[in-house]
Motif scaffolding. Sequence first.
Motif, PDB file in Angstrom:
ATOM      1  N   TYR A 102      24.205  19.255 -36.980  1.00 26.36           N
ATOM      2  CA  TYR A 102      23.162  18.261 -36.858  1.00 26.36           C
ATOM      3  C   TYR A 102      22.863  17.684 -38.230  1.00 26.36           C
ATOM      4  O   TYR A 102      22.752  18.407 -39.212  1.00 26.36           O
ATOM      5  N   CYS A 107      21.281  24.480 -29.802  1.00 24.03           N
ATOM      6  CA  CYS A 107      20.327  23.688 -29.015  1.00 24.03           C
ATOM      7  C   CYS A 107      21.086  22.825 -28.000  1.00 24.03           C
ATOM      8  O   CYS A 107      21.963  22.051 -28.385  1.00 24.03           O
ATOM      9  N   CYS A 123      19.981  20.324 -26.423  1.00 23.41           N
ATOM     10  CA  CYS A 123      19.475  18.942 -26.325  1.00 23.41           C
ATOM     11  C   CYS A 123      20.227  17.983 -27.239  1.00 23.41           C
ATOM     12  O   CYS A 123      20.751  16.977 -26.789  1.00 23.41           O
ATOM     13  N   HIS A 124      20.256  18.285 -28.546  1.00 22.92           N
ATOM     14  CA  HIS A 124      20.908  17.357 -29.477  1.00 22.92           C
ATOM     15  C   HIS A 124      21.878  18.066 -30.408  1.00 22.92           C
ATOM     16  O   HIS A 124      22.288  17.496 -31.410  1.00 22.92           O
ATOM     17  N   GLY A 125      22.178  19.321 -30.119  1.00 28.30           N
ATOM     18  CA  GLY A 125      23.275  19.964 -30.823  1.00 28.30           C
ATOM     19  C   GLY A 125      22.960  20.696 -32.104  1.00 28.30           C
ATOM     20  O   GLY A 125      23.879  21.126 -32.794  1.00 28.30           O
ATOM     21  N   ALA A 126      21.704  20.864 -32.456  1.00 26.17           N
ATOM     22  CA  ALA A 126      21.403  21.633 -33.674  1.00 26.17           C
ATOM     23  C   ALA A 126      21.869  23.074 -33.506  1.00 26.17           C
ATOM     24  O   ALA A 126      21.908  23.605 -32.396  1.00 26.17           O
ATOM     25  N   HIS A 165      13.728  20.945 -34.027  1.00 26.08           N
ATOM     26  CA  HIS A 165      13.824  19.488 -33.970  1.00 26.08           C
ATOM     27  C   HIS A 165      12.771  18.948 -33.009  1.00 26.08           C
ATOM     28  O   HIS A 165      11.797  18.336 -33.426  1.00 26.08           O
ATOM     29  N   MET A 166      12.944  19.203 -31.735  1.00 25.69           N
ATOM     30  CA  MET A 166      11.992  18.672 -30.754  1.00 25.69           C
ATOM     31  C   MET A 166      11.623  19.671 -29.683  1.00 25.69           C
ATOM     32  O   MET A 166      11.116  19.285 -28.630  1.00 25.69           O
ATOM     33  N   GLY A 167      11.884  20.925 -29.916  1.00 27.55           N
ATOM     34  CA  GLY A 167      11.295  21.925 -29.047  1.00 27.55           C
ATOM     35  C   GLY A 167      12.102  22.389 -27.865  1.00 27.55           C
ATOM     36  O   GLY A 167      11.572  23.099 -27.012  1.00 27.55           O
ATOM     37  N   CYS A 168      13.368  22.054 -27.757  1.00 30.91           N
ATOM     38  CA  CYS A 168      14.173  22.597 -26.658  1.00 30.91           C
ATOM     39  C   CYS A 168      14.435  24.084 -26.898  1.00 30.91           C
ATOM     40  O   CYS A 168      14.411  24.558 -28.025  1.00 30.91           O
ATOM     41  N   CYS A 195      13.909  25.213 -30.674  1.00 29.19           N
ATOM     42  CA  CYS A 195      14.513  24.345 -31.692  1.00 29.19           C
ATOM     43  C   CYS A 195      13.427  23.643 -32.506  1.00 29.19           C
ATOM     44  O   CYS A 195      12.461  23.109 -31.952  1.00 29.19           O
TER      45      CYS A 195
HETATM   46 FE1  FES Z   1      17.162  20.714 -30.637  1.00 30.21          FE
HETATM   47 FE2  FES Z   1      16.963  18.096 -30.797  1.00 30.21          FE
HETATM   48  S1  FES Z   1      15.669  19.459 -29.759  1.00 30.21           S
HETATM   49  S2  FES Z   1      18.474  19.362 -31.643  1.00 30.21           S
END
Ligand code: FES
Length: 216
Positions: free
Chosen positions: A192, A172, A174-177, A156-159, A154
């Motif tokens: 997102y 994702c 983690c935060h739904g992207a 966003h932050m790497g999940c 991802c």
């Molecule tokens: Fe994927 Fe935040 S790490 S939406």
Amino acid sequence: MNDPERLDRALEELLHDRSPRGVGESLDGEEQRMLRVAQLLRGSRPADPDGEFVEALHARLFPAPARVSRRTAFLGGLGALAAGVLAGVGIDRFASESRSATTWTPLVGANGRWVPVATVADLPHGTIKAFRAGHVQGFLINRHGEIRALSGVCTHMGCLLEFKQSDQAFVCPCHGAEFSISGEAYQGPHHYNIRLSPLPEIRVRRSGESIEVWSV
Ligand code: FES
């Protein structure tokens, strides 16, 4: 408060799935930043970290001398971050959580190598197949005979992303992207709400009956 063990205690709490909040409030700015990275990594999927690589990454992330005396416990989670960095997520993004000052690193530079990840028979038209090659994780995609490879991390932050068949999207946890099969981040009221970069492309080639990606 000057207690060099306080970050250790916060990490211990995290590693045992307990909230580090009580200890975390006493941390200074840099320690809180490290704790946020650790929390992020605990939310990522484990990725069989390569010890040597993760050690090197840790040294780049945390150049301050021996802030984390129990590094080995913490390093276990850094494999996911390693994959994220190599998949095009800049270290600056992890470290600062700044959305405007992202530093994008090349996916894999000239020091890479071709790594077989599937056979042609594995990948008929319409197939989306997850792969891992060294420190790179992603998805192979065959659309009408054209094979592409996208990072599975991802932006966003790497999940690590999962492919959701029913939505035909990379999701994702983690935060739904969500990202389309072409790698673009979906936006809108049901997605997102931060503009995210598309998933980086990974070089891919067919060699005989083998599908190979450029990795390290
Ligand atoms: Fe994927 Fe935040 S790490 S939406």
